[in-house]
Design a protein around this motif. Sequence first.
Motif, PDB file in Angstrom:
ATOM      1  N   ARG A 174       0.828  -1.211   0.000  1.00  0.00           N
ATOM      2  CA  ARG A 174       0.000   0.000   0.000  1.00  0.00           C
ATOM      3  C   ARG A 174       0.869   1.270   0.000  1.00  0.00           C
ATOM      4  NH1 ARG A 174      -5.089   1.014   4.039  1.00  0.00           N
ATOM      5  NH2 ARG A 174      -5.768   2.946   3.077  1.00  0.00           N
ATOM      6  N   ALA A 194       4.236   5.654  -5.492  1.00  0.00           N
ATOM      7  CA  ALA A 194       4.140   5.671  -6.961  1.00  0.00           C
ATOM      8  C   ALA A 194       3.120   6.697  -7.417  1.00  0.00           C
ATOM      9  CB  ALA A 194       3.799   4.288  -7.492  1.00  0.00           C
ATOM     10  N   THR A 195       1.959   6.714  -6.781  1.00  0.00           N
ATOM     11  CA  THR A 195       0.901   7.651  -7.144  1.00  0.00           C
ATOM     12  C   THR A 195       1.336   9.092  -6.916  1.00  0.00           C
ATOM     13  OG1 THR A 195      -0.793   6.009  -6.659  1.00  0.00           O
ATOM     14  CG2 THR A 195      -1.500   8.303  -6.690  1.00  0.00           C
ATOM     15  N   ALA A 196       1.966   9.351  -5.776  1.00  0.00           N
ATOM     16  CA  ALA A 196       2.445  10.700  -5.475  1.00  0.00           C
ATOM     17  C   ALA A 196       3.523  11.130  -6.466  1.00  0.00           C
ATOM     18  CB  ALA A 196       2.974  10.760  -4.042  1.00  0.00           C
ATOM     19  N   SER A 197       4.447  10.250  -6.759  1.00  0.00           N
ATOM     20  CA  SER A 197       5.515  10.570  -7.714  1.00  0.00           C
ATOM     21  C   SER A 197       4.945  10.895  -9.091  1.00  0.00           C
ATOM     22  CB  SER A 197       6.492   9.398  -7.831  1.00  0.00           C
ATOM     23  OG  SER A 197       7.114   9.138  -6.605  1.00  0.00           O
ATOM     24  N   GLU A 198       3.995  10.096  -9.536  1.00  0.00           N
ATOM     25  CA  GLU A 198       3.376  10.327 -10.841  1.00  0.00           C
ATOM     26  C   GLU A 198       2.633  11.657 -10.879  1.00  0.00           C
ATOM     27  OE1 GLU A 198       1.167   6.704 -10.976  1.00  0.00           O
ATOM     28  OE2 GLU A 198       2.920   5.527 -11.589  1.00  0.00           O
ATOM     29  N   ALA A 199       1.952  12.011  -9.792  1.00  0.00           N
ATOM     30  CA  ALA A 199       1.222  13.283  -9.746  1.00  0.00           C
ATOM     31  C   ALA A 199       2.182  14.467  -9.817  1.00  0.00           C
ATOM     32  CB  ALA A 199       0.381  13.359  -8.470  1.00  0.00           C
ATOM     33  N   ASP A 226       2.395   1.744  -3.449  1.00  0.00           N
ATOM     34  CA  ASP A 226       1.398   2.323  -4.354  1.00  0.00           C
ATOM     35  C   ASP A 226       1.231   3.818  -4.097  1.00  0.00           C
ATOM     36  OD1 ASP A 226       1.004  -0.148  -5.527  1.00  0.00           O
ATOM     37  OD2 ASP A 226      -0.814  -0.591  -4.371  1.00  0.00           O
ATOM     38  N   ALA A 227       1.221   4.209  -2.822  1.00  0.00           N
ATOM     39  CA  ALA A 227       1.065   5.625  -2.474  1.00  0.00           C
ATOM     40  C   ALA A 227       2.255   6.440  -2.976  1.00  0.00           C
ATOM     41  CB  ALA A 227       0.900   5.796  -0.966  1.00  0.00           C
ATOM     42  N   GLU A 277       3.681  14.671 -13.319  1.00  0.00           N
ATOM     43  CA  GLU A 277       2.685  15.200 -14.249  1.00  0.00           C
ATOM     44  C   GLU A 277       2.550  16.718 -14.099  1.00  0.00           C
ATOM     45  OE1 GLU A 277      -2.060  14.792 -15.114  1.00  0.00           O
ATOM     46  OE2 GLU A 277      -0.960  12.968 -14.579  1.00  0.00           O
TER      47      GLU A 277
END
Length: 156
Positions: free
Chosen positions: A133, A139-144, A136-137, A147
Amino acid sequence: MSKPEYLNDRERRAWYGFLTMQEDIRRHMNRQLLATTGLSLADYAVLSALSEAPAGSLRIFELRERLRWEKTRLTHQVSRMVARGLLERQSCAEDTRGNNVVLTAAGRSAIEEAAPLHVRYVRQVFLDALSPRQLDAIATASEAILEALQDEPFED
């Protein structure tokens, strides 16, 4: 002149935690790679990028874009690695004004030896410390964040 908006405790904790974590991981990984392979983390980054490229060759600007480094940093790093026989510069057939940075046999051997060790270190210092978890968090933060920076020009 308006007063600057300072970071609150939550923001400060996240920001300084991120910076400290990043520096400590880099320092640890660099020390481990140097001790076991003689390669720095910067050496590894260059060799890895070239080993994934067709024929182990990239134009200097392509390598710079992959690594997201400043031009001066990459130029100096490549020069040091050329002197050590890990890379060579070759004239670009498509554009005689440009050069390709090419992995030598010694460079390919070095990255092939270092890659399994590097992956083991990544697991030890990063992946094993986090739950699925949390991964995933991150990865999601890095991608945001990436972007949000996507439209910013990448210049020296």
